[in-house]
Enzyme design. Sequence first.
Site, PDB file in Angstrom:
ATOM      1  N   LYS A 201       0.832  -1.207   0.000  1.00 49.22           N
ATOM      2  CA  LYS A 201       0.000   0.000   0.000  1.00 49.22           C
ATOM      3  C   LYS A 201       0.867   1.259   0.000  1.00 49.22           C
ATOM      4  O   LYS A 201       0.542   2.261  -0.657  1.00 49.22           O
ATOM      5  CB  LYS A 201      -0.927   0.008   1.215  1.00 49.22           C
ATOM      6  CG  LYS A 201      -1.801   1.267   1.354  1.00 49.22           C
ATOM      7  CD  LYS A 201      -2.629   1.537   0.101  1.00 49.22           C
ATOM      8  CE  LYS A 201      -3.773   2.505   0.359  1.00 49.22           C
ATOM      9  NZ  LYS A 201      -3.380   3.806   0.881  1.00 49.22           N
TER      10      LYS A 201
ATOM     11  N   GLU B 240       1.129   6.527  -6.943  1.00 48.08           N
ATOM     12  CA  GLU B 240       0.033   7.502  -7.051  1.00 48.08           C
ATOM     13  C   GLU B 240       0.583   8.934  -7.083  1.00 48.08           C
ATOM     14  O   GLU B 240       0.139   9.765  -7.897  1.00 48.08           O
ATOM     15  CB  GLU B 240      -0.901   7.306  -5.860  1.00 48.08           C
ATOM     16  CG  GLU B 240      -2.092   8.217  -5.772  1.00 48.08           C
ATOM     17  CD  GLU B 240      -2.849   7.991  -4.482  1.00 48.08           C
ATOM     18  OE1 GLU B 240      -3.069   8.971  -3.732  1.00 48.08           O
ATOM     19  OE2 GLU B 240      -3.214   6.827  -4.200  1.00 48.08           O
TER      20      GLU B 240
END
Length: 464
Positions: free
Chosen positions: A185, A192
């Site tokens: 993550k 991102e």
Amino acid sequence: MTTSTFSQIGVIGLGTMGRNLALNLADQGVPLVVWERDRELAERARSDLGDRVTWASGPWDLAARLAPPRAVLLMVTAGAAVDSVLGELKPFLGARDVVVDGGNTEAGDTARRQQELEKSGIRLIGLGVSGGEEGARNGPALMAGGAVDAWERVAPQLTAIAARTTDGSACCQRLGAGASGHFVKTVHNGIEYAVMQVLAEAYDLMRNGLGLEVPAIADVFRNWNQGPSAGYLVEIAGDVVATQDPAGGPLLDRVVDRAGQKGTGRWASLAALDFGVPAPTIAEAVFARAVYARRSDRHALAASPPTATTISVDDLHGAVRATTLIAFLQGLDLIAAADRSAGWGVRLPDVARVWRAGCILRAALLDRLAAAYDALPPDASGLSAPDLRDDLAQTLPGLRRAIAGSVTAGFAVPAMTSALGWYDGMTRHRVPADFLQGLRDRFGAHGFERDDQPGTHHADWSGR
């Protein structure tokens, strides 16, 4: 009254993400026992959840209301708050009970907590949750790390609420042992950052370099979203650009040119340094936000604005495509390096597949990445995949032209330039590290390697 096919789960933390995950779980018929310390958040959650859940008065009460082996989902702020709640909860848990930390927790903290709880037989699953508020409510991507038996206790409930791809696959998986879920993550968020940065650079060039009006820029993003660049971030880029201020004009024109960050991009960048993995596009995206944050300095130092450019929109599209793919390759390299060090057992195709729906990175590219890594030998570079090399062969010329036009006109494009630098370095047969070895040996007697003799050597580098 029908009996649920799911075992109970407790949920501690009913802020935005916790409340929406609880609503999602309740919709799927998962029996819930919930608790929230903050009175205002608890009242909001009571309004939304009502009598669909059992309300506990504290951690001890929540544990008492759960049937062993208990499962508790923590949705509290990463850091000290997690340790605090675990400290309150631990005395009321026993062997084979499972705690799931669904926050944006640093992987090192997860590994430490797993070791501490294991002494009491309590298992901790580190769960990466991506998709924001909307994803939590309607289907997030879930990246789990921890022991197999612990995962089996909560897998049915979490799989039930996860996002689904077009083929019906759930974007929810145990990716490996230990802290692998939270590390994946973290890297997801680092990628991102990079994708958001290259989209920001493209917007800047279209708005201020090409002089396109806002509706035209929105149309460009929407057109890109119909092809190989399709993805959630490209999709919402068109929405963000097109949004109008109620007072008139583009809302972006009223937004302060400064952007915050919560730390996961920094963690990914530090991990890349720790593991010696070149991930400059992720790191440059973090540094770009640091530059943007220096707003008062930028205003004081501002010189003449950049000049107009002649970059084509097609070249910009190639630049975005190439930089996005390279950011993913850097992130997957980082996950592979961490996995080799920790022995988690993570498979990169599984990572790509779990990101295909629900999460912020969901994009058409991920199916191709999963297929490419499926076909590669273990530990092979993603750059060696023929399909991905073909993609870069098509898009790199646009990236080169976009960078040349940008820097000539005075635009900063750190995501684009770092991506190209990474590619050119990774595909160069001989790099100038020989010169670096010579400098290090000259000033510090660090020694150097020869290509014709084994061992470490030292020389008189005085120029004679």
